[in-house]
Design an enzyme around this catalytic site. Structure first.
Site, mmCIF file in Angstrom:
data_model
loop_
_atom_site.group_PDB
_atom_site.id
_atom_site.type_symbol
_atom_site.label_atom_id
_atom_site.label_comp_id
_atom_site.label_asym_id
_atom_site.label_seq_id
_atom_site.Cartn_x
_atom_site.Cartn_y
_atom_site.Cartn_z
ATOM 1 N N LYS A 58 0.839 -1.198 0.000
ATOM 2 C CA LYS A 58 0.000 0.000 0.000
ATOM 3 C C LYS A 58 0.877 1.252 0.000
ATOM 4 O O LYS A 58 0.681 2.165 -0.780
ATOM 5 C CB LYS A 58 -0.912 -0.036 1.229
ATOM 6 C CG LYS A 58 -1.868 1.112 1.323
ATOM 7 C CD LYS A 58 -2.846 0.918 2.468
ATOM 8 C CE LYS A 58 -3.723 2.149 2.628
ATOM 9 N NZ LYS A 58 -4.664 2.045 3.728
ATOM 10 N N ARG A 116 -5.252 -4.832 6.013
ATOM 11 C CA ARG A 116 -5.787 -6.172 6.336
ATOM 12 C C ARG A 116 -7.175 -6.396 5.756
ATOM 13 O O ARG A 116 -7.751 -7.460 5.945
ATOM 14 C CB ARG A 116 -5.757 -6.390 7.842
ATOM 15 C CG ARG A 116 -6.430 -5.310 8.674
ATOM 16 C CD ARG A 116 -6.036 -5.432 10.143
ATOM 17 N NE ARG A 116 -6.538 -4.339 10.962
ATOM 18 C CZ ARG A 116 -5.934 -3.186 11.158
ATOM 19 N NH1 ARG A 116 -4.775 -2.940 10.550
ATOM 20 N NH2 ARG A 116 -6.449 -2.258 11.940
ATOM 21 N N GLU A 134 -4.669 -7.220 14.837
ATOM 22 C CA GLU A 134 -4.205 -5.881 14.469
ATOM 23 C C GLU A 134 -5.368 -4.888 14.578
ATOM 24 O O GLU A 134 -5.162 -3.704 14.827
ATOM 25 C CB GLU A 134 -3.623 -5.883 13.039
ATOM 26 C CG GLU A 134 -2.769 -4.669 12.725
ATOM 27 C CD GLU A 134 -1.909 -4.834 11.485
ATOM 28 O OE1 GLU A 134 -0.687 -5.044 11.608
ATOM 29 O OE2 GLU A 134 -2.457 -4.744 10.365
ATOM 30 N N GLU A 169 10.534 -4.631 4.532
ATOM 31 C CA GLU A 169 10.652 -6.031 4.095
ATOM 32 C C GLU A 169 10.346 -6.152 2.607
ATOM 33 O O GLU A 169 11.066 -6.822 1.850
ATOM 34 C CB GLU A 169 9.667 -6.919 4.873
ATOM 35 C CG GLU A 169 9.959 -7.059 6.347
ATOM 36 C CD GLU A 169 9.245 -6.009 7.205
ATOM 37 O OE1 GLU A 169 8.987 -4.895 6.703
ATOM 38 O OE2 GLU A 169 8.962 -6.306 8.380
ATOM 39 N N LYS A 206 9.335 -0.865 14.434
ATOM 40 C CA LYS A 206 9.893 -0.504 13.119
ATOM 41 C C LYS A 206 10.945 0.590 13.285
ATOM 42 O O LYS A 206 12.022 0.536 12.701
ATOM 43 C CB LYS A 206 8.789 0.040 12.202
ATOM 44 C CG LYS A 206 7.934 -0.984 11.531
ATOM 45 C CD LYS A 206 7.102 -0.277 10.448
ATOM 46 C CE LYS A 206 5.806 -0.992 10.171
ATOM 47 N NZ LYS A 206 4.893 -0.233 9.329
HETATM 48 O O1 F6P Z 1 2.582 -4.251 9.828
HETATM 49 C C1 F6P Z 1 1.760 -3.190 9.657
HETATM 50 C C2 F6P Z 1 1.230 -2.991 8.282
HETATM 51 O O2 F6P Z 1 1.012 -1.639 8.114
HETATM 52 C C3 F6P Z 1 -0.029 -3.757 8.006
HETATM 53 O O3 F6P Z 1 -1.162 -3.177 8.502
HETATM 54 C C4 F6P Z 1 0.000 -3.835 6.532
HETATM 55 O O4 F6P Z 1 -0.882 -4.793 6.110
HETATM 56 C C5 F6P Z 1 1.453 -4.180 6.298
HETATM 57 O O5 F6P Z 1 2.124 -3.434 7.268
HETATM 58 C C6 F6P Z 1 1.995 -3.912 4.926
HETATM 59 O O6 F6P Z 1 2.004 -2.559 4.557
HETATM 60 P P1 F6P Z 1 2.211 -2.119 3.058
HETATM 61 O O7 F6P Z 1 1.095 -2.707 2.261
HETATM 62 O O8 F6P Z 1 2.176 -0.627 3.066
HETATM 63 O O9 F6P Z 1 3.535 -2.647 2.576
#
Ligand code: F6P
Length: 548
Positions: free
Chosen positions: A206, A268, A353, A212, A512
């Site tokens: 998103k 989520r 979450e 990661e 984080k």
């Molecule tokens: O770990 C927290 C979080 O923000 C989740 O809510 C989300 O699904 C995930 O990290 C991945 O985030 P992104 O889609 O921005 O990479």
């Protein structure tokens, strides 16, 4: 805002738990042959039997009064209206719009969101059709055989769970893999059998800033370029799903190869958006739309059905009954279906979450438990690991059994045995085995009296352990969509009752940030001043373990 725990409805439930403490479920069944009919309902292809719960009609009506006290209808309407119910992030929460196949109007800040949703769905259809039919070719002109989806959390767990759940609908010509962990082992071990010329990466994030995901995406890009030797190859082998066009372009992915979604889609709750692209690639867009249709049916049920006949509301209230009044800390999810093996992990994020919060939406600390620990794994494996504790341990573990009645893989008596085990576990949890029954059974086995006396305490099952039986005919895309949406709404209802913001996740931030500081210590082979002695010594230990 007043805490819900100070309401008369809450106090009534506290008293009621004490009143029913001596009730035995097995007696309730004996006294009322209609109990299973009375405490069950069927909707959207899902049959919910909640008769094996420690509840009476009075309990359910007391729980319904709690939902009313929490103003559930107001919050449901607010969600549908596109209000910023995620108040700490100032965002609307409109995942229901993503599967809106009906007449509802969904707006954010006065703008109809449906045209944009339909446009992305049609791009997903065109792209997934091209890849699946072999019209979309890799840089060297070869057909795509493997899709690697790189994402984490909400950008991975949903699609991964659904792809596995619907594996019977997948064809052998296109395999879909998921890489989420920054542990290089996962990427390396996934790529080691793949050919860069026939592999397509879907980078799903998103924000497009998640450490990661970007780390894995960078390494995947290197792997691709090392084999294909040309930047132009990236356009044929990488697509992105994101809300962040600039970051996608900066990574080197052509924005034409980006599938958009929107800030009002929580991570989520995003598998219904373009984050579901790996699902469309795996099973085809028609099936993906069947999944959306199932979820939409459950949305309509949730919005329209009265609380007393509303599946997500009933499940939410039963959860609250044990969590807040019965003293249970956890909730087990046990699918009797191997393809649903990722469902517990998926629901961990959706539930924990969302409702793992300690202050209300106004910032006031709560004086009651909020979200439970969600855990589980498929039966029958689970029976041979942790079911002992659920049957005879000291903890109360409410359990959801999820049972497809028809197998995609009928094989001799396998399915009969699977179903029999599932029904038996729920029955055993409910009935238990009394001291007299335990003794009679031992006596029938010709065991010496002295030994019988020693064994009896170990052979008693207290019973009265609650479970829901969630039955579907066959695990189709439609029914899976409804099942997932049912849990989403359950979590929403519980969040409303606890008064928390179920759509933020500030709790993931601190770790984080600290990881960022520690990583910079690793890079500088130093340790920042002020770091606690435990972390400092672990940082030193890591420096020492680093290869020269
Ligand atoms: O770990 C927290 C979080 O923000 C989740 O809510 C989300 O699904 C995930 O990290 C991945 O985030 P992104 O889609 O921005 O990479």
């Amino acid at each position: 805002m007043h805490l819900i725990s100070h309401s008369p409805a809450w106090r009534t439930l506290e008293t009621h738990w004490r009143e029913i403490a001596d009730l035995r479920m097995r007696d309730l069944f004996e006294q009322d042959p209609e109990r299973s009919r009375r405490f069950s309902l069927e909707q959207c292809g899902i049959y919910l039997d909640y008769s094996k719960n420690l509840v009476t009609e009075q309990t359910m009506s007391n729980l319904m009064a709690l939902a009313k006290t929490a103003d559930l209808t107001f919050w449901g309407d607010s969600l549908l209206r596109g209000d910023k119910v995620n108040n700490t992030e100032g965002r609307a929460v409109l995942h229901m719009a993503l599967r809106n196949l009906g007449y509802r109007d969904y707006q954010v800040d006065g703008v109809d969101v449906m045209p944009a949703i339909r446009s992305v769905l049609s791009r997903m259809r065109a792209f997934s059709d091209d890849v699946r039919s072999g019209r979309w070719l890799g840089y060297t002109g070869q057909r795509i055989t493997d899709v690697v989806s790189i994402g984490i959390g909400g950008s991975s767990l949903g699609p991964k769970m659904v792809c596995e759940a619907l594996r019977p609908y997948q064809e052998r010509t296109l395999r879909v893999h998921f890489v989420s962990n920054v542990d290089g082992a996962q990427l390396v071990q996934t790529l080691q059998w793949l050919d860069p010329a026939t592999t397509l990466f879907v980078i799903a994030s998103k924000t497009f800033t998640t450490q990661e995901t970007i780390t894995n995406a960078d390494s995947a890009r290197d792997w691709c370029l090392e084999a294909l030797h040309n930047e132009a190859a990236i356009a044929r082998h990488f697509v992105a799903v994101s809300t962040n066009t600039e970051a996608v372009a900066a990574f080197g992915i052509d924005p034409h190869n980006m599938f958009e979604f929107w800030e009002w889609v929580g991570g989520r709750y995003s598998l219904w958006s373009a984050i579901g692209l790996p699902i469309a690639l795996a099973i085809g867009m028609d099936r993906f739309e069947e999944l959306l249709a199932g979820a939409h049916d459950m949305d309509e049920h949730f919005v329209e059905a009265p609380p007393e006949r509303n599946m997500p509301i009933i499940l939410a209230l039963l959860g609250i009954w044990y969590n807040n009044f019965g003293g249970s800390d956890t909730h087990a999810i046990i699918p009797y279906n191997q393809n649903l093996r990722h469902l517990p992990a998926y629901l961990q994020q959706v539930d924990m979450e969302s409702n793992g919060k300690r202050v209300t939406r106004d910032g006031e600390p709560v004086d009651y438990q909020t979200g439970p620990v969600i855990w589980g794994q498929p039966g029958t494996d689970a029976q041979h690991s942790f079911f002992q504790l659920i049957h005879q341990g000291t903890r109360l573990v409410p359990t959801d059994f999820i049972l497809p009645m028809v197998s995609h893989h009928p094989l001799d008596e396998h399915h009969d045995k699977l179903v029999a085990n599932c029904l038996a576990q729920a029955q055993a949890l409910m009935r238990g085995r009394t001291e007299a029954e335990a003794r009679a059974e031992l006596e029938a086995g010709n065991i010496p009296a002295e030994r019988i006396e020693k064994l009896v305490p170990h052979r008693i099952f207290p019973g009265n352990r609650p479970s829901n039986m969630i039955v579907v005919d066959k695990l189709t895309p439609h029914v899976l969509g409804a099942l997932i949406a049912m849990y989403e709404h359950k979590v929403f209802v519980q969040g409303v009752i606890w008064g928390v913001d179920s759509f933020d996740q500030w709790g993931v931030e601190l770790g984080k940030q600290l990881a960022g500081h520690i990583l910079s210590d690793f890079r500088q082979i130093s340790c920042s001043p002020g770091v606690d002695s435990s972390t400092a010594s672990l940082i030193r230990r890591y420096h020492m373990a680093m290869p020269d």
